[in-house]
Design an enzyme around this catalytic site. Structure first.
Site, mmCIF file in Angstrom:
data_model
loop_
_atom_site.group_PDB
_atom_site.id
_atom_site.type_symbol
_atom_site.label_atom_id
_atom_site.label_comp_id
_atom_site.label_asym_id
_atom_site.label_seq_id
_atom_site.Cartn_x
_atom_site.Cartn_y
_atom_site.Cartn_z
ATOM 1 N N TYR A 33 13.555 -71.687 4.239
ATOM 2 C CA TYR A 33 13.701 -72.019 2.593
ATOM 3 C C TYR A 33 14.843 -72.672 2.307
ATOM 4 O O TYR A 33 15.722 -73.069 3.186
ATOM 5 C CB TYR A 33 13.598 -70.537 2.079
ATOM 6 C CG TYR A 33 14.909 -69.744 2.339
ATOM 7 C CD1 TYR A 33 15.437 -69.244 3.450
ATOM 8 C CD2 TYR A 33 16.036 -69.566 1.354
ATOM 9 C CE1 TYR A 33 16.441 -68.493 3.792
ATOM 10 C CE2 TYR A 33 17.087 -68.753 1.376
ATOM 11 C CZ TYR A 33 17.370 -68.310 2.688
ATOM 12 O OH TYR A 33 18.760 -67.689 2.703
ATOM 13 N N LYS A 147 17.854 -72.377 8.390
ATOM 14 C CA LYS A 147 17.671 -71.636 7.074
ATOM 15 C C LYS A 147 16.264 -71.077 6.899
ATOM 16 O O LYS A 147 15.439 -71.085 6.449
ATOM 17 C CB LYS A 147 17.918 -72.228 5.898
ATOM 18 C CG LYS A 147 18.276 -71.593 4.887
ATOM 19 C CD LYS A 147 19.121 -72.520 3.649
ATOM 20 C CE LYS A 147 19.114 -71.589 2.317
ATOM 21 N NZ LYS A 147 19.822 -70.503 2.476
ATOM 22 N N GLU A 180 30.275 -65.881 8.747
ATOM 23 C CA GLU A 180 30.304 -65.913 7.623
ATOM 24 C C GLU A 180 29.675 -64.865 6.822
ATOM 25 O O GLU A 180 29.533 -63.811 7.634
ATOM 26 C CB GLU A 180 29.197 -67.138 7.385
ATOM 27 C CG GLU A 180 27.574 -66.802 7.999
ATOM 28 C CD GLU A 180 26.473 -67.852 8.017
ATOM 29 O OE1 GLU A 180 26.491 -68.773 7.127
ATOM 30 O OE2 GLU A 180 25.593 -67.805 8.831
ATOM 31 N N LEU A 205 25.245 -70.912 9.192
ATOM 32 C CA LEU A 205 24.448 -71.967 8.154
ATOM 33 C C LEU A 205 25.340 -73.256 7.899
ATOM 34 O O LEU A 205 26.427 -72.662 7.329
ATOM 35 C CB LEU A 205 23.627 -71.099 7.065
ATOM 36 C CG LEU A 205 22.650 -72.255 6.230
ATOM 37 C CD1 LEU A 205 21.396 -72.335 7.041
ATOM 38 C CD2 LEU A 205 22.712 -71.403 4.951
HETATM 39 N N1 PDD Z 1 22.013 -68.336 0.732
HETATM 40 N N2 PDD Z 1 25.453 -68.776 4.778
HETATM 41 C C1 PDD Z 1 24.233 -68.020 4.727
HETATM 42 C C2 PDD Z 1 23.863 -67.059 5.650
HETATM 43 C C3 PDD Z 1 23.372 -68.287 3.418
HETATM 44 O O1 PDD Z 1 22.172 -67.535 3.419
HETATM 45 C C4 PDD Z 1 23.908 -69.463 2.424
HETATM 46 C C5 PDD Z 1 22.784 -69.645 1.168
HETATM 47 C C6 PDD Z 1 25.060 -69.976 2.601
HETATM 48 C C7 PDD Z 1 25.791 -70.866 1.757
HETATM 49 O O2 PDD Z 1 24.765 -72.155 1.823
HETATM 50 P P1 PDD Z 1 24.715 -73.038 0.495
HETATM 51 O O3 PDD Z 1 25.887 -73.374 0.112
HETATM 52 O O4 PDD Z 1 23.694 -74.139 0.937
HETATM 53 O O5 PDD Z 1 23.905 -72.159 -0.700
HETATM 54 C C8 PDD Z 1 25.694 -69.789 4.095
HETATM 55 C C9 PDD Z 1 21.448 -68.732 -0.231
HETATM 56 C C10 PDD Z 1 21.898 -69.294 -1.600
HETATM 57 C C11 PDD Z 1 20.414 -67.521 -0.649
HETATM 58 O O6 PDD Z 1 19.962 -66.911 0.712
HETATM 59 O O7 PDD Z 1 20.053 -67.282 -1.741
#
Ligand code: PDD
Length: 285
Positions: A33, A147, A180, A205
């Site tokens: 996703y 992801k 993270e 990620l």
């Molecule tokens: N989450 N780390 C993890 C495990 C994440 O699921 C996310 C993003 C991030 C930050 O990634 P980005 O800057 O590309 O949003 C880091 C999304 C927002 C979610 O699962 O809703």
């Protein structure tokens, strides 16, 4: 007004938007996703999101369900149909629908679901006053760089945070270093004023907000190190924050109940957040 989603080729009201019971995403978490920020109808860091989606799909040997351009048109249509200018687009692609069998089925098409929603204004307060995080053991698999929709450890971690009245849980690897958050990347500003976030590997990620902020911090000539940091270093840091497409840069003022810095939102965090706001407000499609 009913929200509208895109499900396998059709626009549907949310109440009618359904997928097959043998979608492999449902049975095996066999899918990936993306969450993309929409600001004034612009898709922020669209190329980076499509590149990461491509990486996730390729890693799992799932093909693109359609061309990127067609997907982009659907994103625009969803913003229009859901009548907002600032919000998020959610894209989910699974391997497709087939009789339940662990190995990859032959000859099936990937399944595509896209939803869109207005971004709630609720995190403004968190950004101004800072949030607390707890730390938990990182119990995830060895490919956190993909992801994937397989988010059970992340869900359990976030709920543990909520149970303890915290906003997020920072996950800790076997050596005591922060990987993270459950849905965000983790950052600190060391006692020497150096901005630090963990380097990329299959343990985290590659957050798009993280990539953009590294670029902004470099342009602003901030001292920056991409390296792992321990829970103890985080607790004695000057500033801490977390980042994601939906939480932007949210300051962290407590870790496991330990107050960070003087307990107020740090100056460097605020400068970076301001610069990030400028960046998203000036982004054009
Ligand atoms: N989450 N780390 C993890 C495990 C994440 O699921 C996310 C993003 C991030 C930050 O990634 P980005 O800057 O590309 O949003 C880091 C999304 C927002 C979610 O699962 O809703």
């Amino acid at each position: 007004m009913s929200r509208i989603a895109f499900v396998n080729g059709r626009y549907k009201r949310h109440s009618d938007a359904v997928v097959h019971i043998e979608d492999r995403g449902y049975q095996f978490s066999d899918g990936v996703y993306e969450v993309i920020l929409v600001k004034n109808k612009n898709f922020i860091d669209e190329k980076k999101h499509f590149d990461r989606l491509d990486y996730s799909l390729t890693s799992l040997d799932i093909s693109w369900p359609m061309k990127k351009n067609s997907m982009r048109q659907i994103m625009q249509e969803l913003v229009y149909k859901n009548r907002f200018v600032t919000g998020i687009i959610y894209i989910q692609i699974t391997r497709g629908v087939a009789r339940r069998d662990h190995s990859f089925p032959k000859g099936i098409k990937p399944a595509l679901v896209m939803t869109a929603r207005r971004l709630p204004k609720s995190n403004d307060g968190d950004i101004k006053s800072g949030v607390s995080v707890i730390t938990i053991k990182d119990i995830r698999w060895g490919r956190c760089d993909i992801k994937s929709v397989s988010l059970l450890p992340n869900v359990l971690g976030k709920q543990e945070a909520r149970n303890q009245g915290a906003y997020e849980a920072w996950q800790i690897d076997n050596e005591g270093f922060v990987t993270e958050g459950t849905s965000t990347n983790a950052w600190i500003v060391s006692s020497h004023g150096v901005l630090i976030t963990r380097g990329l590997s299959n343990q985290i990620l590659s957050g798009i907000t993280r990539l953009t902020l590294i670029k902004i911090a470099t342009e602003l000539n901030f001292k920056f190190e991409e390296r792992q940091f321990s829970v103890d270093e985080a607790k004695s840091s000057r500033e801490a924050f977390l980042t994601s497409s939906t939480s932007f840069l949210t300051p962290v003022t407590q870790i496991d109940g330990v107050v960070i810095g003087n307990g107020a939102v740090g100056l460097l965090s605020m400068r970076l957040l301001q610069a990030y706001h400028q960046y998203i407000n000036s982004s054009e499609i």
